[in-house]
Design an enzyme around this catalytic site. Structure first.
Site, PDB file in Angstrom:
ATOM      1  N   TYR A 112       1.003  -1.357  -0.316  1.00 56.82           N
ATOM      2  CA  TYR A 112      -0.075  -0.411   0.103  1.00 56.82           C
ATOM      3  C   TYR A 112       0.776   1.417  -0.187  1.00 56.82           C
ATOM      4  O   TYR A 112       1.893   1.244   0.809  1.00 56.82           O
ATOM      5  CB  TYR A 112      -1.059  -0.495   1.530  1.00 56.82           C
ATOM      6  CG  TYR A 112      -1.562   1.630   1.205  1.00 56.82           C
ATOM      7  CD1 TYR A 112      -2.765   1.030   1.071  1.00 56.82           C
ATOM      8  CD2 TYR A 112      -1.042   2.696   2.097  1.00 56.82           C
ATOM      9  CE1 TYR A 112      -3.691   2.344   1.015  1.00 56.82           C
ATOM     10  CE2 TYR A 112      -2.258   3.639   2.288  1.00 56.82           C
ATOM     11  CZ  TYR A 112      -3.261   3.315   1.542  1.00 56.82           C
ATOM     12  OH  TYR A 112      -4.168   5.024   1.762  1.00 56.82           O
ATOM     13  N   GLU A 200      -3.177   7.721  -3.919  1.00 52.94           N
ATOM     14  CA  GLU A 200      -3.216   6.251  -3.375  1.00 52.94           C
ATOM     15  C   GLU A 200      -3.282   5.268  -4.588  1.00 52.94           C
ATOM     16  O   GLU A 200      -3.939   5.153  -5.030  1.00 52.94           O
ATOM     17  CB  GLU A 200      -4.795   5.746  -2.722  1.00 52.94           C
ATOM     18  CG  GLU A 200      -4.354   4.360  -1.731  1.00 52.94           C
ATOM     19  CD  GLU A 200      -5.750   4.651  -1.072  1.00 52.94           C
ATOM     20  OE1 GLU A 200      -6.416   3.894  -0.135  1.00 52.94           O
ATOM     21  OE2 GLU A 200      -6.783   3.725  -1.818  1.00 52.94           O
TER      22      GLU A 200
END
Ligand code: GDP
Ligand code: MN
Length: 398
Positions: A112, A200
């Site tokens: 992530y 993101e």
């Protein structure tokens, strides 16, 4: 403002961040043609993904790995023919109008990576985790130590040594470190250059070792970006990416009328002038046990037309069971509001309880207008002050 994954992938690719090739399509036949092009080009795995502004697509069945033309057709038919219901959409789901058909990749490990503003320190921050692919909120809840952070100096930006240290902490080794660090630095710069509020990549992946990349390759296979609306005026490229079909229709209308409006989940529609007064109105509604249906600031000097449009937007929301008008007349004149109430009553009608609290410029004229209109607006009550108004509207919808 948010953009679609296929648009975010384009921005990543242009910034030099590795992303598998893909195209956006809007029909089943185009999806099949695009898959065919990828298979013919030598790909053995293709991925079809719904392009909507909500996440959780994987679990909802709207990210599908395909290995044949039949599967490509099936996946496109399913996604364009069904509403997507995920943890982020609510039970009614959302319509899917666009798909991304892209080269699929083998995954060794998922990570992530994001950049956003850390509001407690007021500093942009890179957030990363070796537990990618799942929602970061889940990681934060179940395994907070798995999340690493690096503040970004506003003058120097994210520096190479910081990115490499972070890459090592995530478990990258050898040549992977340089690849991951380069992606981090480029992502941080993209965030800054685009006036983003959040960028993101989830997941950032490492591919398994292959002949031409013995240590694997680091790349992005999903991206979610959101931007600061107040900076859109200087981001023409982003303006062109806006998809009105994905925006809340009431918010779009409000923007066109120059009103500052945010839809919320409650049932009390609020019409207020001034952002600060709008926020304190929402607070006092909550204090009296109510739930605001929206934040609405009509601004300091809205016209009667803009205020009437504000009432149309509020009354057009099926969840609204009561309306609270709280105006402090400074530049805004109370009689303008009163006239807009009369206009809205004629045009749309107040079937729901309406509580009005006016104070300030031309308040006497406004009270006369409302007094005269009372017989035509039977659901209207006037209030002495803000507490009285909040109490009345909360009682009326209870
Ligand atoms: P999201 O669920 O909306 O966040 O959609 P993602 O694009 O992140 O996809 C969800 C999951 O599908 C990823 O975490 C991967 O595990 C898997 N996935 C997506 N694309 C690929 C791909 O090209 N290859 C493989 N093997 N898995 C993929
Ligand atoms: Mn994802």
């Amino acid at each position: 403002m948010k953009i679609h994954e296929y648009q975010a992938r384009q921005l990543l690719a242009d910034a030099g961040i590795p992303v598998p090739a893909g195209s956006m399509v809007e029909t089943v036949s185009d999806a099949v043609a695009e898959a065919e092009r990828l298979f013919t080009g030598g790909e053995t795995l293709v991925v079809t993904k719904a392009q909507v502004h909500a996440g959780g697509r994987g679990k909802a069945g709207f990210v599908k790995l395909i290995q044949s033309m039949e599967e490509a057709k099936e996946a496109a038919e399913f996604m364009l023919g069904n509403r997507m219901v995920s943890v982020q959409t609510g039970p009614e789901g959302i319509e899917v109008k666009r798909l991304l058909v892209a080269a699929g990749v083998d995954i060794e490990k998922e990570f992530y990576l994001a950049v956003t503003l850390d509001r407690t320190t007021g500093v942009n921050t890179l957030i990363a985790s070796a537990e990618g692919g799942v929602e970061i909120e889940t990681v934060a809840h179940e395994n907070p130590d798995a999340i690493v952070r690096q503040h970004i100096d506003p003058l120097t930006g994210l520096e190479g040594f910081q990115a490499r240290a972070l890459a090592k902490r995530l478990g990258f080794t050898g040549r992977q470190i340089g690849q991951a660090a380069s992606i981090m630095v480029k992502l941080a710069k993209l965030y800054e250059d685009l006036d983003a509020s959040m960028v993101e990549i989830n997941p950032l992946i490492l591919t398994p070792p292959s002949d031409d990349a013995p240590e694997g390759r680091v790349m992005a296979i999903d991206a979610k970006f959101s931007f600061d609306d107040n900076a859109l005026f200087r981001q023409p490229r982003l303006q062109a990416m806006q998809d009105p079909a994905e925006e809340n229709p009431s918010e779009v209308r409000a923007e066109e009328a120059g009103l500052s409006y945010v839809a919320l989940d409650g049932n009390i529609g609020c019409l207020v002038n001034g952002a600060g007064l709008a926020m304190s109105t929402m607070d006092i509604v909550k204090l009296h046990g109510g739930e605001p249906a929206n934040f609405l600031d009509v601004g300091g000097s809205a016209s009667k037309e803009a205020v009437t449009e504000a009432f149309r937007i509020i009354l057009g929301d099926g969840r609204v069971q009561g309306v609270l008008v709280n105006i402090f007349g400074g530049i805004m004149k109370c009689d303008t509001i009163a006239n807009a109430i009369v206009e809205a009553a004629k045009e749309v009608g107040f079937e729901v309880p309406l509580v009005v609290r006016l104070e300030g410029t031309n308040v006497d004229a406004a009270r006369d207008i409302l007094e005269a209109a009372k017989k035509d607006i039977p659901t209207m009550q006037t209030a002495e002050d803000l507490a009285d108004a909040a109490g009345k509207v909360c009682t009326a919808v209870a």
